[in-house]
Design an enzyme around this catalytic site. Structure first.
Site, PDB file in Angstrom:
ATOM      1  N   SER A  67       0.864  -1.119   0.126  1.00  0.00           N
ATOM      2  CA  SER A  67      -0.160   0.008  -0.142  1.00  0.00           C
ATOM      3  C   SER A  67       0.633   1.012   0.050  1.00  0.00           C
ATOM      4  CB  SER A  67      -0.758   0.040   1.296  1.00  0.00           C
ATOM      5  OG  SER A  67      -0.158   0.345   2.489  1.00  0.00           O
ATOM      6  N   SER A  69       0.906   3.675   2.182  1.00  0.00           N
ATOM      7  CA  SER A  69       0.800   4.459   3.405  1.00  0.00           C
ATOM      8  C   SER A  69       2.366   5.007   4.052  1.00  0.00           C
ATOM      9  CB  SER A  69       0.360   3.603   4.408  1.00  0.00           C
ATOM     10  OG  SER A  69       1.431   2.432   4.956  1.00  0.00           O
ATOM     11  N   LYS A 124       5.435   0.855   9.480  1.00  0.00           N
ATOM     12  CA  LYS A 124       5.094   2.010   9.856  1.00  0.00           C
ATOM     13  C   LYS A 124       6.403   2.494  10.582  1.00  0.00           C
ATOM     14  CE  LYS A 124       0.694   1.693   8.774  1.00  0.00           C
ATOM     15  NZ  LYS A 124       0.196   2.156   7.549  1.00  0.00           N
ATOM     16  N   SER A 231      -3.120   6.735   5.783  1.00  0.00           N
ATOM     17  CA  SER A 231      -2.079   5.764   6.422  1.00  0.00           C
ATOM     18  C   SER A 231      -3.350   5.217   7.615  1.00  0.00           C
ATOM     19  CB  SER A 231      -1.064   6.072   6.903  1.00  0.00           C
ATOM     20  OG  SER A 231      -0.388   5.293   7.845  1.00  0.00           O
TER      21      SER A 231
END
Length: 267
Positions: A67, A69, A124, A231
């Site tokens: 993705s 994010s 992250k 995100s």
């Protein structure tokens, strides 16, 4: 799919057959008799499976970024390597730490098991460590009441899934010893309050239309994506328990769409 568990099962099966053949079956076969296929194949695969299992469990593990994010740090389609021992040696599958090493630090990019579904891996940036007070208001991030330095770094555009063209502002953010780029969308709100779910230690956080403030509980970490307005992260589903940590992302080793990204270190 729990790949480590599958690897462990294959390792046990192939290793068991190889051991059984060495201790029992080989003695019963005539010297000139060939090994049956159900013995030959597992014995051949066992060393390969063992090496892959040990590498993935204790040294490095590859992941693919699915993705956007973490744009612009990581792009969709990046294949990355994750250091499995930086934050301590853990038992495979159970993910229980047996040898403590370094503690996760603010600003590092971390892979972890998604708290709402531990079968999924998320990536992250670590924003808050245990005891920190993380504040995000009007898209300004502060740690323990100290605003992070953000320097404008031009504009950034990309195509989102569904062929949506996204315009963002890029900033150079500094957190402890780490400097990295983040994106904010001027048309997006600071928080989507409807997206905040119940989660453990939810009482450590307070929310408003302009942002939030959270105190990170012991044994947990607060994470955010670099693509701040696109995100799903700790703002919405909560803290990352120490037991969910997989490792530290450190390098991009492949990208089919952009070979120039191969070998880039992850800041």
């Amino acid at each position: 799919m729990n790949f480590p568990l599958i690897m462990l099962v294959l390792l046990i099966i192939t290793g068991g057959i190889a051991l059984l053949d060495r201790l029992v079956l080989k003695r019963r076969r005539m010297p000139e008799s060939p090994e049956p296929w159900w013995v030959e194949y597992p014995k051949s695969f066992f060393p390969v499976i063992l090496i892959v299992f040990l590498l993935r469990s204790f040294l490095v593990e590859p992941f693919k970024i699915p993705s956007g994010s973490m744009i612009p740090t990581l792009l969709v389609g990046d294949f990355i390597l994750v250091n499995k021992y930086t934050y301590g040696i853990r038992l495979p599958v159970a993910n229980v730490k047996i040898i403590p090493m370094n503690e996760p630090r603010r600003g590092e990019v971390m892979v972890f098991r998604y708290p709402e579904n531990p079968s999924m891996d998320y990536i992250k940036r670590i924003i808050g460590v245990p005891g920190d007070i993380v504040t995000y208001h009007d898209k300004q991030l502060s740690i323990n009441d100290v605003p992070l330095r953000m320097e404008p770094d031009g504009e950034y555009t990309y195509i989102e899934s569904g062929l949506n063209y996204v315009y963002s502002r890029r900033f150079r953010e500094s957190l402890d010893a780490h400097g990295y780029n983040v994106l904010t969308n001027p048309d997006a709100p600071a928080m989507h309050l409807a997206g905040v779910r119940p989660f453990p230690h939810r009482d450590h956080c307070s929310y408003s239309d302009s942002g939030f403030t959270c105190k990170v509980p012991e044994g947990n970490y607060f994470t955010m994506g670099d693509n701040r307005d696109s995100s799903s992260d700790s703002r919405y589903w909560g803290f990352v328990p120490e037991s969910n940590i997989v490792g530290k992302a450190f390098m991009i080793w492949w990208n089919f769409n952009d070979l120039g990204r191969i070998g880039l270190s992850i800041k």
